[in-house]
Motif scaffolding. Structure first.
Motif, PDB file in Angstrom:
ATOM      1  N   VAL A  39      46.976   6.558  64.941  1.00  0.00           N
ATOM      2  CA  VAL A  39      45.649   6.410  65.532  1.00  0.00           C
ATOM      3  C   VAL A  39      44.971   5.281  64.764  1.00  0.00           C
ATOM      4  O   VAL A  39      45.015   5.240  63.536  1.00  0.00           O
ATOM      5  CB  VAL A  39      44.833   7.712  65.411  1.00  0.00           C
ATOM      6  CG1 VAL A  39      43.459   7.552  66.052  1.00  0.00           C
ATOM      7  CG2 VAL A  39      45.589   8.878  66.030  1.00  0.00           C
ATOM      8  N   ILE A  40      44.367   4.334  65.492  1.00  0.00           N
ATOM      9  CA  ILE A  40      43.800   3.132  64.875  1.00  0.00           C
ATOM     10  C   ILE A  40      42.344   2.992  65.286  1.00  0.00           C
ATOM     11  O   ILE A  40      41.979   3.222  66.438  1.00  0.00           O
ATOM     12  CB  ILE A  40      44.600   1.882  65.298  1.00  0.00           C
ATOM     13  CG1 ILE A  40      46.047   2.013  64.815  1.00  0.00           C
ATOM     14  CG2 ILE A  40      43.949   0.601  64.769  1.00  0.00           C
ATOM     15  CD1 ILE A  40      46.999   0.969  65.368  1.00  0.00           C
ATOM     16  N   GLY A  41      41.525   2.596  64.321  1.00  0.00           N
ATOM     17  CA  GLY A  41      40.111   2.372  64.594  1.00  0.00           C
ATOM     18  C   GLY A  41      39.525   1.326  63.669  1.00  0.00           C
ATOM     19  O   GLY A  41      40.234   0.703  62.880  1.00  0.00           O
ATOM     20  N   MET A  42      38.220   1.142  63.768  1.00  0.00           N
ATOM     21  CA  MET A  42      37.482   0.180  62.941  1.00  0.00           C
ATOM     22  C   MET A  42      36.844   0.926  61.766  1.00  0.00           C
ATOM     23  O   MET A  42      36.309   2.013  61.943  1.00  0.00           O
ATOM     24  CB  MET A  42      36.383  -0.487  63.779  1.00  0.00           C
ATOM     25  CG  MET A  42      35.510  -1.442  62.992  1.00  0.00           C
ATOM     26  SD  MET A  42      34.077  -2.031  63.954  1.00  0.00           S
ATOM     27  CE  MET A  42      34.896  -3.055  65.150  1.00  0.00           C
ATOM     28  N   THR A  43      36.883   0.311  60.592  1.00  0.00           N
ATOM     29  CA  THR A  43      36.324   0.962  59.415  1.00  0.00           C
ATOM     30  C   THR A  43      34.796   1.018  59.460  1.00  0.00           C
ATOM     31  O   THR A  43      34.136   0.263  60.183  1.00  0.00           O
ATOM     32  CB  THR A  43      36.726   0.220  58.123  1.00  0.00           C
ATOM     33  OG1 THR A  43      36.134  -1.078  58.127  1.00  0.00           O
ATOM     34  CG2 THR A  43      38.235   0.130  57.973  1.00  0.00           C
ATOM     35  N   ASP A  44      34.267   1.921  58.663  1.00  0.00           N
ATOM     36  CA  ASP A  44      32.820   2.067  58.529  1.00  0.00           C
ATOM     37  C   ASP A  44      32.204   0.757  58.037  1.00  0.00           C
ATOM     38  O   ASP A  44      31.162   0.319  58.532  1.00  0.00           O
ATOM     39  CB  ASP A  44      32.516   3.213  57.560  1.00  0.00           C
ATOM     40  CG  ASP A  44      31.048   3.546  57.484  1.00  0.00           C
ATOM     41  OD1 ASP A  44      30.385   3.600  58.539  1.00  0.00           O
ATOM     42  OD2 ASP A  44      30.557   3.765  56.366  1.00  0.00           O
ATOM     43  N   PHE A  45      32.859   0.112  57.077  1.00  0.00           N
ATOM     44  CA  PHE A  45      32.377  -1.173  56.552  1.00  0.00           C
ATOM     45  C   PHE A  45      32.235  -2.196  57.684  1.00  0.00           C
ATOM     46  O   PHE A  45      31.219  -2.872  57.805  1.00  0.00           O
ATOM     47  CB  PHE A  45      33.338  -1.698  55.479  1.00  0.00           C
ATOM     48  CG  PHE A  45      33.014  -3.083  54.989  1.00  0.00           C
ATOM     49  CD1 PHE A  45      32.085  -3.272  53.977  1.00  0.00           C
ATOM     50  CD2 PHE A  45      33.632  -4.197  55.531  1.00  0.00           C
ATOM     51  CE1 PHE A  45      31.778  -4.553  53.526  1.00  0.00           C
ATOM     52  CE2 PHE A  45      33.328  -5.475  55.092  1.00  0.00           C
ATOM     53  CZ  PHE A  45      32.401  -5.653  54.078  1.00  0.00           C
ATOM     54  N   ALA A  46      33.262  -2.302  58.523  1.00  0.00           N
ATOM     55  CA  ALA A  46      33.263  -3.300  59.596  1.00  0.00           C
ATOM     56  C   ALA A  46      32.170  -3.020  60.621  1.00  0.00           C
ATOM     57  O   ALA A  46      31.481  -3.941  61.069  1.00  0.00           O
ATOM     58  CB  ALA A  46      34.626  -3.339  60.284  1.00  0.00           C
ATOM     59  N   GLN A  47      31.990  -1.753  60.992  1.00  0.00           N
ATOM     60  CA  GLN A  47      30.958  -1.458  61.989  1.00  0.00           C
ATOM     61  C   GLN A  47      29.570  -1.731  61.419  1.00  0.00           C
ATOM     62  O   GLN A  47      28.687  -2.170  62.135  1.00  0.00           O
ATOM     63  CB  GLN A  47      31.096  -0.042  62.567  1.00  0.00           C
ATOM     64  CG  GLN A  47      30.771   1.112  61.654  1.00  0.00           C
ATOM     65  CD  GLN A  47      29.293   1.413  61.496  1.00  0.00           C
ATOM     66  OE1 GLN A  47      28.474   1.051  62.338  1.00  0.00           O
ATOM     67  NE2 GLN A  47      28.947   2.044  60.396  1.00  0.00           N
ATOM     68  N   GLU A  48      29.387  -1.505  60.109  1.00  0.00           N
ATOM     69  CA  GLU A  48      28.099  -1.836  59.485  1.00  0.00           C
ATOM     70  C   GLU A  48      27.850  -3.342  59.511  1.00  0.00           C
ATOM     71  O   GLU A  48      26.738  -3.791  59.763  1.00  0.00           O
ATOM     72  CB  GLU A  48      28.052  -1.326  58.037  1.00  0.00           C
ATOM     73  CG  GLU A  48      27.817   0.154  57.926  1.00  0.00           C
ATOM     74  CD  GLU A  48      27.764   0.612  56.475  1.00  0.00           C
ATOM     75  OE1 GLU A  48      27.633  -0.231  55.560  1.00  0.00           O
ATOM     76  OE2 GLU A  48      27.848   1.836  56.258  1.00  0.00           O
ATOM     77  N   GLU A  49      28.893  -4.117  59.224  1.00  0.00           N
ATOM     78  CA  GLU A  49      28.776  -5.572  59.219  1.00  0.00           C
ATOM     79  C   GLU A  49      28.471  -6.113  60.622  1.00  0.00           C
ATOM     80  O   GLU A  49      27.674  -7.040  60.771  1.00  0.00           O
ATOM     81  CB  GLU A  49      30.066  -6.220  58.697  1.00  0.00           C
ATOM     82  CG  GLU A  49      30.315  -6.000  57.220  1.00  0.00           C
ATOM     83  CD  GLU A  49      29.334  -6.750  56.344  1.00  0.00           C
ATOM     84  OE1 GLU A  49      29.240  -7.980  56.479  1.00  0.00           O
ATOM     85  OE2 GLU A  49      28.659  -6.106  55.527  1.00  0.00           O
ATOM     86  N   LEU A  50      29.109  -5.542  61.637  1.00  0.00           N
ATOM     87  CA  LEU A  50      28.917  -6.015  63.008  1.00  0.00           C
ATOM     88  C   LEU A  50      27.555  -5.642  63.568  1.00  0.00           C
ATOM     89  O   LEU A  50      26.976  -6.381  64.350  1.00  0.00           O
ATOM     90  CB  LEU A  50      29.993  -5.434  63.930  1.00  0.00           C
ATOM     91  CG  LEU A  50      31.340  -6.118  63.922  1.00  0.00           C
ATOM     92  CD1 LEU A  50      32.308  -5.370  64.827  1.00  0.00           C
ATOM     93  CD2 LEU A  50      31.224  -7.566  64.366  1.00  0.00           C
ATOM     94  N   GLY A  51      27.047  -4.489  63.199  1.00  0.00           N
ATOM     95  CA  GLY A  51      25.821  -3.994  63.814  1.00  0.00           C
ATOM     96  C   GLY A  51      26.161  -3.208  65.072  1.00  0.00           C
ATOM     97  O   GLY A  51      27.321  -2.845  65.314  1.00  0.00           O
ATOM     98  N   MET A  52      25.175  -2.939  65.895  1.00  0.00           N
ATOM     99  CA  MET A  52      25.377  -2.109  67.082  1.00  0.00           C
ATOM    100  C   MET A  52      26.401  -2.729  68.024  1.00  0.00           C
ATOM    101  O   MET A  52      26.218  -3.835  68.510  1.00  0.00           O
ATOM    102  CB  MET A  52      24.052  -1.893  67.809  1.00  0.00           C
ATOM    103  CG  MET A  52      24.165  -0.993  69.027  1.00  0.00           C
ATOM    104  SD  MET A  52      24.970   0.614  68.745  1.00  0.00           S
ATOM    105  CE  MET A  52      23.705   1.478  67.840  1.00  0.00           C
TER     106      MET A  52
END
Length: 127
Positions: free
Chosen positions: A24-37
């Motif tokens: 199962v693959i997803g985006m890290t918490d760090f990356a979603q914070e960097e990207l924003g909404m």
């Protein structure tokens, strides 16, 4: 920044949870914070074959568009269709409800090239 210790990580900010011969693959918490909404998620089709290190989709946020890179090679056997209608769930729950794809692992040796939580945290945890 939340980092789960039962996952593997890529330097491109994808996480991998191994479940038998599937990942199962997803985006890290760090990356979603960097990207924003996140406002749009482009995912591969079920049946697509991914090659480690190559793009498999993209995330569009209010700030930018970011490509997602396959942390391992394999065949896509499931995608999180909920992200088509509500991609922001990645921001709310990157490690649970915000998973992106499930891949049938082609080469389990590739998992050894991924980072453990300690290395990911040490690399990206200090801004």
């Amino acid at each position: 920044m939340e980092v789960l210790h039962n996952l593997k990580y890529s330097e491109n900010h994808e996480w991998v949870r191994v479940e038998g011969n599937r990942a199962v693959i997803g985006m890290t918490d760090f990356a979603q914070e960097e990207l924003g909404m996140i406002v749009f998620a482009e995912l591969p089709e079920v049946g697509d074959t991914l090659k480690a290190g190559e793009p498999f989709g993209s995330m569009e946020s209010v700030k930018t568009v970011s490509e997602m890179y396959a942390p391992i090679s394999g065949k896509v056997i499931d995608i999180n269709r909920k992200l088509q209608d509500n991609p922001g769930v990645i921001n709310l729950s990157p490690y649970d409800n915000g998973w992106m794809i499930v891949v049938e692992i082609a080469d389990s040796a590739e998992l050894d090239k991924l980072w453990d939580a300690a290395k990911y945290e040490a690399t990206y945890g200090h801004e």
